[in-house]
Design a protein around this motif. Sequence first.
Motif, PDB file in Angstrom:
ATOM      1  N   UNK A 227       0.826  -1.210   0.000  1.00 24.68           N
ATOM      2  CA  UNK A 227       0.000   0.000   0.000  1.00 24.68           C
ATOM      3  C   UNK A 227       0.857   1.255   0.000  1.00 24.68           C
ATOM      4  N   UNK A 228       1.946   1.200   0.754  1.00 30.36           N
ATOM      5  CA  UNK A 228       2.836   2.357   0.814  1.00 30.36           C
ATOM      6  C   UNK A 228       3.425   2.643  -0.555  1.00 30.36           C
ATOM      7  N   UNK A 229       3.899   1.593  -1.203  1.00 31.14           N
ATOM      8  CA  UNK A 229       4.480   1.745  -2.532  1.00 31.14           C
ATOM      9  C   UNK A 229       3.436   2.328  -3.478  1.00 31.14           C
ATOM     10  N   UNK A 230       2.243   1.793  -3.407  1.00 29.03           N
ATOM     11  CA  UNK A 230       1.165   2.264  -4.286  1.00 29.03           C
ATOM     12  C   UNK A 230       0.866   3.736  -4.026  1.00 29.03           C
ATOM     13  N   UNK A 231       0.649   4.052  -2.772  1.00 25.37           N
ATOM     14  CA  UNK A 231       0.253   5.424  -2.461  1.00 25.37           C
ATOM     15  C   UNK A 231       1.369   6.397  -2.811  1.00 25.37           C
TER      16      UNK A 231
ATOM     17  N   UNK B 184       9.057   7.898   0.946  1.00 25.66           N
ATOM     18  CA  UNK B 184       8.228   6.700   0.988  1.00 25.66           C
ATOM     19  C   UNK B 184       7.888   6.379   2.441  1.00 25.66           C
ATOM     20  N   UNK B 185       8.874   6.546   3.282  1.00 21.81           N
ATOM     21  CA  UNK B 185       8.674   6.258   4.697  1.00 21.81           C
ATOM     22  C   UNK B 185       7.570   7.133   5.280  1.00 21.81           C
ATOM     23  N   UNK B 186       7.542   8.394   4.867  1.00 24.91           N
ATOM     24  CA  UNK B 186       6.521   9.265   5.438  1.00 24.91           C
ATOM     25  C   UNK B 186       5.146   8.907   4.880  1.00 24.91           C
ATOM     26  N   UNK B 187       5.120   8.343   3.672  1.00 25.40           N
ATOM     27  CA  UNK B 187       3.845   7.865   3.140  1.00 25.40           C
ATOM     28  C   UNK B 187       3.299   6.743   4.016  1.00 25.40           C
ATOM     29  N   UNK B 188       4.197   5.902   4.474  1.00 26.86           N
ATOM     30  CA  UNK B 188       3.754   4.796   5.322  1.00 26.86           C
ATOM     31  C   UNK B 188       3.113   5.338   6.603  1.00 26.86           C
ATOM     32  N   UNK B 189       3.707   6.385   7.140  1.00 31.78           N
ATOM     33  CA  UNK B 189       3.137   6.974   8.357  1.00 31.78           C
ATOM     34  C   UNK B 189       1.755   7.548   8.080  1.00 31.78           C
ATOM     35  N   UNK B 190       1.587   8.077   6.876  1.00 33.58           N
ATOM     36  CA  UNK B 190       0.277   8.632   6.537  1.00 33.58           C
ATOM     37  C   UNK B 190      -0.787   7.536   6.527  1.00 33.58           C
TER      38      UNK B 190
END
Length: 926
Positions: free
Chosen positions: A627-631, A650-656
């Motif tokens: 999901x993180x990669x996708x987003x 990418x890491x901050x996307x995961x936090x989102x």
Amino acid sequence: MTEFDLAAFQKEALERWTHAFESNPSQKEKYYLTVAYPYPSGAMHVGHGRTYIVPDVIARFWRMRGMQVLYPMAFHVTGAPVIGISKRIARKDEKTIKLYRDLYKVPPAVLDKFTDPLTIVKHFSDEYQRVMTGCGLSIDWRRRFTTVDPTYSKFIEWQWKHLYEAGHVTKGVHPVRYCTHDENPVGDHDLLEGDKAEVIKFTLVIFKFDDAIIPTATLRPETIHGVTNLWVNPNVTYVRALVDGKPWVISREAAEKLQLQDHVVTIEKEITGRDLINKTVSHPLCGEIQILPADFVDPDMASGMVMSVPAHAPFDFIALRDLQRQGKYKNIKPIPLIKVEGYGEIPAQDAVETAGIINQLDTRMEELTQEIYSAEFSKGKLFERFGGKPVRIAREEVAQEMIEKYGSVIMYEFDTRPVVCRCGNRVQVKILHDQWFLKYSDQSWKSQVSDQLRDMVLVPPEVRLEFDRTVDWLKDWACTRRVGLGTRFPWDTTQLIEPLSDSTIYMAYYTIAHRIREISPEKLTPEVFDYIFLGIESPNLPEKEKLDAMRKEFLYWYPYNFRFSAKDLISNHLTFQIFHHVAIFQKHQLPKGMVVFGMGLLNGAKMSSSKGNVFLLEDAINEFGADTVRMFLMGSAEPWQDFDWRNELVLSTKKQIERFYNAIHEMKDVGGEPEDIDIWLMSRLQEHIGRTTTALDNFQTRQALQEAYFGIENDLKWYRRRLSEGCDGSRMLVSLCSAWVRLLAPFIPFTCEKLWQEFGEQGLVSFADWPVEDKKLVNRRIELAEELLLRTVEDIDSIRKLIQITPKCITLSLAPLWKHTVFITIARSADKTLAIREIMKDNAMRRRGKEAMDTVKQCTNLIHRLPPQIVEMIASEGVNERAVFEQAKSFLEKEFGVPVHITDAEGSAHAKALTALPFKPAIVIE
RNA sequence: GCGGGGGUAGCUAAGCCUGGCCAAAGGCGCCGGACUUAAGAUCCGGUCUCGCAGGAGUCCGUGGGUUCAAAUCCCACCCCCCGCACCA
């Protein structure tokens, strides 16, 4: 509550999705999208990831909107690259082994088997499917095929039969790069050196020399009238050879090359360059001239003989000048014949002297030659006595005339040398016969394609120009090859159909790929495909029921709605496929749209497997979650823009995603009574739904995410701030949660699937209904009120920071009615200067004098600063400012921790109160 | 060379078509604060310059122009990226 664990969500969802995206014709409207299939010669990196995730997001979006969606995938394995790879692995080529073992992580036991090309593509296509599935791509895998499947070859043969019958395939001759050691044409992948070299066309100008001829090679036949002599390298040994029965004097290298270019050559004897010096040659257009010595003459360049035009060629000019400075050949004068702006009577002399060139060894000579060449080609004109035509036109005409009347022949040569094959041998230009072409040059075919393009939706619209240019510019395409994998060319089975040419209408094949396997390949005659795709009946069709099912399937799905591909395919594949579609299918089955992608960067540098600058998609999934990669990939840029993969982002996307997951959990069970602010939140939600939907309609994944994720998140922040003390939200949040999860489901399907399940929903969110904007829930009045409040809070904040005193109380003074009148008058008038006049006509206003004028100015200013819709709403509906602030009084007091008073500006003791304007109360902090 | 696309704050990137919501969204980074034994995570605030009143100044590759008003429209220039074929 389940912990936020993407890996666990993935595992769970993938189990529930098995077979879920297999798609069959149904009562629903269809939506068929395809992507350019991959050539699986290596591992997938994050750049590939985006190429397939964008269509997946679109597929998921339309699926939720109730369409029957088909997203198929296959693998392109025809062509030569994989053969080169297997050879290199067999030869234990260090670089290749390193790439496959270390970067692509191929296990040693498997790598050993990579000496077989098919094993390579099999290995990687399985890997592709595994990784694509891991990404959550909603692909119908039943339809997977490869381009070397026997049934697919039958399909290709059928396609080519039609192309051939329509006159789109012709046989011709073609110059190619050729290795005499391997006895094969040499592709880019097989070059050790010279991959930039282009084949260029020289005209050999034939000079009479005793009983023989001397062919001089030139790119500028139009300068024939300016020839003053020939050049020969005195230190080179030339040969006298019989070329097609006639004696030629050429370099030894040239003799060899000419054999590859359709000439029969036998060498008779050697002649040293020195022996040729001062001999006389002649040509009908420039008479008798002498052969002079020059060191710059390269025997490996075309014929190895050069005609000299000192007026227009810097090399010729300077070589002649060098000789004349030694006191020789004083009688030879440059003969100018081209007039070109910016240069004097003799352009070569002009250029050489301006540059201060000392002798022919000067390193700037190449550059200078290029400069004159370009200037004369683009701006030059022949003198009147030579016809007066522009050089660009004259060149073609003179070359043609030379061939027809004066025995000139064409000789091909590389523009830069050497060109070296991987085997170490020098590569030459060879003229291939029996070369087949697709006649993309055909004007009527082109115009059909242009017509079709006009009817197609192109995303982004800017690429239309590029497509039009490509159609215009395409020449005949050599469509057969002698090496590689692929389908045999029906009219010459020693050749194969070239890989770009066998991948033009396979989108139609997807519609039947899972069914056609049930019929053995030998039964798949052209008549079978004629029936399936064109509805042409013929006697003795085998297995009619199966064919009918396929016909039905094709009719249901075709034409495809959108084709997705990276932009580097515009100039070939994406355009070719339209050519082939218009040649074969009926009008209503022609492509409807294309979406063109940008490229991927990794930490700011171009992604490149060969340079090792890639991040493998599977590693990314394992490290960050699918999901993180996708987003990240969908949110960092719109599809057609280049995107940049940076791990920290990418890491901050995961936090989102985690923040989203937690927020849903916090909200889904609250059940307080709705307040006004809930109505505001719901109203805003409708707008986010509307805008997300519009964005996805237009393939704007980034825009959609901004709305669906950040838009809603920001609203929730304000919402929480506005809630009454001790209240954690109303039961309306439940419906917001439901809508929010569905809005994000195309982007982060794994997390959303999990949340959907936790809501107690039975089905998959992947098939849930897409939220619909409910206009009834839109409440402009409350939005306007909140806007007023928000702006006022911001103003109070900024004042508070500035004055740095501890406030004891805050007073808001509201603008008097007459200022509202001024505001509305200005807001409603198209011409602001007229509005002023209108206002000042009023006696009451005039009595206010300067204050009125100032208000007019301030209002005009304010109106320009406010969003137009807000101005319009203030003007049309108005807003009861007192009510808004009275209602928000306790909120404001909580925010600022001091008592808040609301008063009318008129009659206020504060001087500041005078500054009150509509939608902008005066603020006094004490 | 030909053709296509671009140059926006420390980085990234919206806005440009349809000129005034633009000192310019979002994200990252950085700074400060809260929380914490601490770090991380999280949350809050700040992040062109000046200003103890919500303001002003300068700013969107460079130089001109149009307009009451330009990141946005027009002209010229500079720079960057991509494609140009037998190769997927």
